[in-house]
Design a protein around this motif. Structure first.
Motif, PDB file in Angstrom:
ATOM      1  N   THR A   1      -0.294   4.098   3.746  1.00  0.00           N
ATOM      2  CA  THR A   1      -0.911   3.086   3.077  1.00  0.00           C
ATOM      3  C   THR A   1      -2.304   3.033   3.403  1.00  0.00           C
ATOM      4  O   THR A   1      -2.948   3.004   2.389  1.00  0.00           O
ATOM      5  N   TRP A   2      -2.689   3.000   4.771  1.00  0.00           N
ATOM      6  CA  TRP A   2      -4.017   3.103   5.148  1.00  0.00           C
ATOM      7  C   TRP A   2      -4.779   4.220   4.759  1.00  0.00           C
ATOM      8  O   TRP A   2      -5.948   4.210   4.542  1.00  0.00           O
ATOM      9  N   PHE A   3      -4.056   5.312   4.843  1.00  0.00           N
ATOM     10  CA  PHE A   3      -4.887   6.791   4.311  1.00  0.00           C
ATOM     11  C   PHE A   3      -4.992   6.454   2.897  1.00  0.00           C
ATOM     12  O   PHE A   3      -6.115   6.882   2.350  1.00  0.00           O
ATOM     13  N   VAL A   4      -4.091   5.964   2.057  1.00  0.00           N
ATOM     14  CA  VAL A   4      -4.471   5.798   0.629  1.00  0.00           C
ATOM     15  C   VAL A   4      -5.651   4.775   0.475  1.00  0.00           C
ATOM     16  O   VAL A   4      -6.565   4.911  -0.426  1.00  0.00           O
ATOM     17  N   ILE A   5      -5.563   3.737   1.215  1.00  0.00           N
ATOM     18  CA  ILE A   5      -6.767   2.512   0.787  1.00  0.00           C
ATOM     19  C   ILE A   5      -8.065   3.404   1.520  1.00  0.00           C
ATOM     20  O   ILE A   5      -9.107   3.096   0.753  1.00  0.00           O
ATOM     21  N   GLY A   6      -8.123   4.083   2.334  1.00  0.00           N
ATOM     22  CA  GLY A   6      -9.340   4.727   2.572  1.00  0.00           C
ATOM     23  C   GLY A   6      -9.854   5.764   1.576  1.00  0.00           C
ATOM     24  O   GLY A   6     -11.143   5.921   1.473  1.00  0.00           O
ATOM     25  N   LEU A   7      -8.763   6.554   0.972  1.00  0.00           N
ATOM     26  CA  LEU A   7      -9.312   7.258  -0.194  1.00  0.00           C
ATOM     27  C   LEU A   7      -9.928   6.583  -1.204  1.00  0.00           C
ATOM     28  O   LEU A   7     -11.103   6.911  -1.750  1.00  0.00           O
ATOM     29  N   GLY A   8      -9.472   5.251  -1.663  1.00  0.00           N
ATOM     30  CA  GLY A   8     -10.047   4.436  -2.659  1.00  0.00           C
ATOM     31  C   GLY A   8     -11.148   3.713  -2.061  1.00  0.00           C
ATOM     32  O   GLY A   8     -12.063   3.848  -2.961  1.00  0.00           O
ATOM     33  N   TYR A   9     -11.396   3.428  -1.084  1.00  0.00           N
ATOM     34  CA  TYR A   9     -12.400   2.959  -0.457  1.00  0.00           C
ATOM     35  C   TYR A   9     -13.715   3.747  -0.348  1.00  0.00           C
ATOM     36  O   TYR A   9     -14.811   3.471  -0.825  1.00  0.00           O
ATOM     37  N   SER A  10     -13.660   4.963  -0.188  1.00  0.00           N
ATOM     38  CA  SER A  10     -14.446   5.827  -0.201  1.00  0.00           C
ATOM     39  C   SER A  10     -14.870   6.169  -1.675  1.00  0.00           C
ATOM     40  O   SER A  10     -16.071   6.455  -2.012  1.00  0.00           O
ATOM     41  N   MET A  11     -13.855   6.306  -2.434  1.00  0.00           N
ATOM     42  CA  MET A  11     -14.239   6.810  -3.919  1.00  0.00           C
ATOM     43  C   MET A  11     -14.955   5.392  -4.570  1.00  0.00           C
ATOM     44  O   MET A  11     -15.683   5.875  -5.667  1.00  0.00           O
TER      45      MET A  11
ATOM     46  N   GLY B   1      -0.940  -3.460  -2.598  1.00  0.00           N
ATOM     47  CA  GLY B   1       0.181  -3.896  -2.876  1.00  0.00           C
ATOM     48  C   GLY B   1       1.353  -3.240  -2.431  1.00  0.00           C
ATOM     49  O   GLY B   1       2.564  -3.827  -1.762  1.00  0.00           O
ATOM     50  N   PHE B   2       1.402  -1.927  -2.127  1.00  0.00           N
ATOM     51  CA  PHE B   2       2.527  -1.211  -1.681  1.00  0.00           C
ATOM     52  C   PHE B   2       2.487  -1.471  -0.103  1.00  0.00           C
ATOM     53  O   PHE B   2       3.586  -1.884   0.457  1.00  0.00           O
ATOM     54  N   GLY B   3       1.202  -1.932   0.627  1.00  0.00           N
ATOM     55  CA  GLY B   3       1.675  -2.207   2.161  1.00  0.00           C
ATOM     56  C   GLY B   3       2.206  -3.878   2.185  1.00  0.00           C
ATOM     57  O   GLY B   3       2.884  -3.926   3.016  1.00  0.00           O
ATOM     58  N   THR B   4       2.304  -4.471   1.178  1.00  0.00           N
ATOM     59  CA  THR B   4       2.740  -5.745   0.847  1.00  0.00           C
ATOM     60  C   THR B   4       4.405  -5.679   0.957  1.00  0.00           C
ATOM     61  O   THR B   4       5.147  -6.067   1.818  1.00  0.00           O
ATOM     62  N   VAL B   5       4.701  -4.611   0.061  1.00  0.00           N
ATOM     63  CA  VAL B   5       6.180  -4.086  -0.051  1.00  0.00           C
ATOM     64  C   VAL B   5       6.683  -3.645   1.173  1.00  0.00           C
ATOM     65  O   VAL B   5       7.783  -3.927   1.826  1.00  0.00           O
ATOM     66  N   VAL B   6       5.697  -2.860   1.871  1.00  0.00           N
ATOM     67  CA  VAL B   6       6.341  -2.222   3.089  1.00  0.00           C
ATOM     68  C   VAL B   6       6.453  -3.389   4.258  1.00  0.00           C
ATOM     69  O   VAL B   6       7.488  -3.006   5.035  1.00  0.00           O
ATOM     70  N   ALA B   7       5.495  -4.228   4.342  1.00  0.00           N
ATOM     71  CA  ALA B   7       5.552  -5.199   5.373  1.00  0.00           C
ATOM     72  C   ALA B   7       7.035  -5.967   5.038  1.00  0.00           C
ATOM     73  O   ALA B   7       7.585  -6.437   6.203  1.00  0.00           O
ATOM     74  N   ALA B   8       7.257  -6.138   3.983  1.00  0.00           N
ATOM     75  CA  ALA B   8       8.383  -7.174   3.815  1.00  0.00           C
ATOM     76  C   ALA B   8       9.725  -6.412   4.026  1.00  0.00           C
ATOM     77  O   ALA B   8      10.660  -6.956   4.365  1.00  0.00           O
TER      78      ALA B   8
ATOM     79  N   VAL C   1      -6.990   2.276  -6.602  1.00  0.00           N
ATOM     80  CA  VAL C   1      -6.080   3.034  -5.739  1.00  0.00           C
ATOM     81  C   VAL C   1      -6.234   1.974  -4.505  1.00  0.00           C
ATOM     82  O   VAL C   1      -4.844   1.828  -3.992  1.00  0.00           O
ATOM     83  N   MET C   2      -7.306   1.368  -4.015  1.00  0.00           N
ATOM     84  CA  MET C   2      -6.930   0.390  -3.007  1.00  0.00           C
ATOM     85  C   MET C   2      -6.214  -0.647  -3.346  1.00  0.00           C
ATOM     86  O   MET C   2      -5.512  -1.241  -2.560  1.00  0.00           O
ATOM     87  N   THR C   3      -6.184  -1.452  -4.651  1.00  0.00           N
ATOM     88  CA  THR C   3      -5.468  -2.429  -5.019  1.00  0.00           C
ATOM     89  C   THR C   3      -3.833  -2.075  -5.117  1.00  0.00           C
ATOM     90  O   THR C   3      -3.076  -2.767  -4.193  1.00  0.00           O
ATOM     91  N   VAL C   4      -3.700  -0.764  -5.290  1.00  0.00           N
ATOM     92  CA  VAL C   4      -2.271  -0.312  -5.343  1.00  0.00           C
ATOM     93  C   VAL C   4      -1.816  -0.123  -3.904  1.00  0.00           C
ATOM     94  O   VAL C   4      -0.586  -0.406  -3.597  1.00  0.00           O
ATOM     95  N   GLY C   5      -2.627   0.409  -3.132  1.00  0.00           N
ATOM     96  CA  GLY C   5      -2.462   0.569  -1.568  1.00  0.00           C
ATOM     97  C   GLY C   5      -1.978  -0.782  -0.943  1.00  0.00           C
ATOM     98  O   GLY C   5      -1.187  -1.025  -0.220  1.00  0.00           O
TER      99      GLY C   5
END
Length: 212
Positions: free
Chosen positions: A182-192, A162-169, A156-160
């Motif tokens: 994106t930050w919310f999703v990364i937080g989910l993966g970080y805690s998991m 990657g998605f953040g890179t797309v968003v920034a571009a 989930v963190m990896t996908v987040g």
């Protein structure tokens, strides 16, 4: 599991509430008074920690050189395949969290041109994702093993990221809400990924090896 989840919840809550509380207190007290109050708070925390009684592990005499005694813990860690996997997951979590901690202010203020209060919103999105997962995990881990959950968290963190890179571009009018998501999703993966690590360490080391 519930204790680990509560620990993660308390950590994230402290990260979210402390800046808000500090800002509120600065409206009624001076910076020096707030700093003095913080010192008192740390002293009280230290006193409370000293009142806690921890279970004692049986004493084990370790023979060998000073070098062997010094590096006994890391030696046990690196010889345990399960813990090597945990080390890799910790690297993944560190990469994701460093992206959030270091680049949130740069991205929000420089790239998006938003205010410093929006930086807090970005960090809050990450913290809310982490806290939500900390609340969900106990029931999830009652039905599922730790390993799939932790691997899913790293994915989930990896996908987040990657998605953040797309968003920034891509940019555009939806860049800000997409950034928060994106930050919310990364937080989910970080805690998991990190919350079950205490259970893994406990299963991977005997009671006599844990002090190492």
């Amino acid at each position: 599991t519930r204790a680990l989840s509560l620990s993660r919840l308390a950590y994230d809550m402290e990260s979210l509430v402390s800046p808000i509380l500090a800002a509120a207190l600065l409206t009624v007290v001076s910076f020096h008074s707030l700093f003095a109050g913080t010192v008192v708070g740390f002293l009280c925390s230290a006193a409370l920690v000293m009142t806690v009684s921890l279970p004692k592990s049986p004493a084990v005499e370790v023979t060998g050189s000073v070098y062997k005694k010094t590096f006994r813990g890391i030696s046990i860690y690196l010889r345990t395949p399960r813990l090597l996997g945990l080390l890799a997951l910790n690297f993944a979590a560190a990469a994701a969290s460093s992206m959030v901690i270091v680049n949130t202010v740069v991205y929000v203020e420089s790239k998006l041109g938003r205010s410093s209060s929006d930086v807090s919103l970005g960090l809050a999105a990450f913290g809310c994702g982490s806290m939500l997962m900390a609340l969900i995990l106990p029931k999830l881990l009652d039905r599922r093993p730790d390993r799939p959950a932790m691997l899913l968290g790293a994915s989930v963190m990896t996908v987040g990221l990657g998605f953040g890179t797309v968003v920034a571009a891509a940019g555009g009018r939806f860049e800000w809400p997409a950034f928060l998501a994106t930050w919310f999703v990364i937080g989910l993966g970080y805690s998991m990924t990190l919350t079950p690590s205490g259970r893994l360490l406990r299963r991977s080391a005997g009671s006599t090896d844990r002090p190492a």
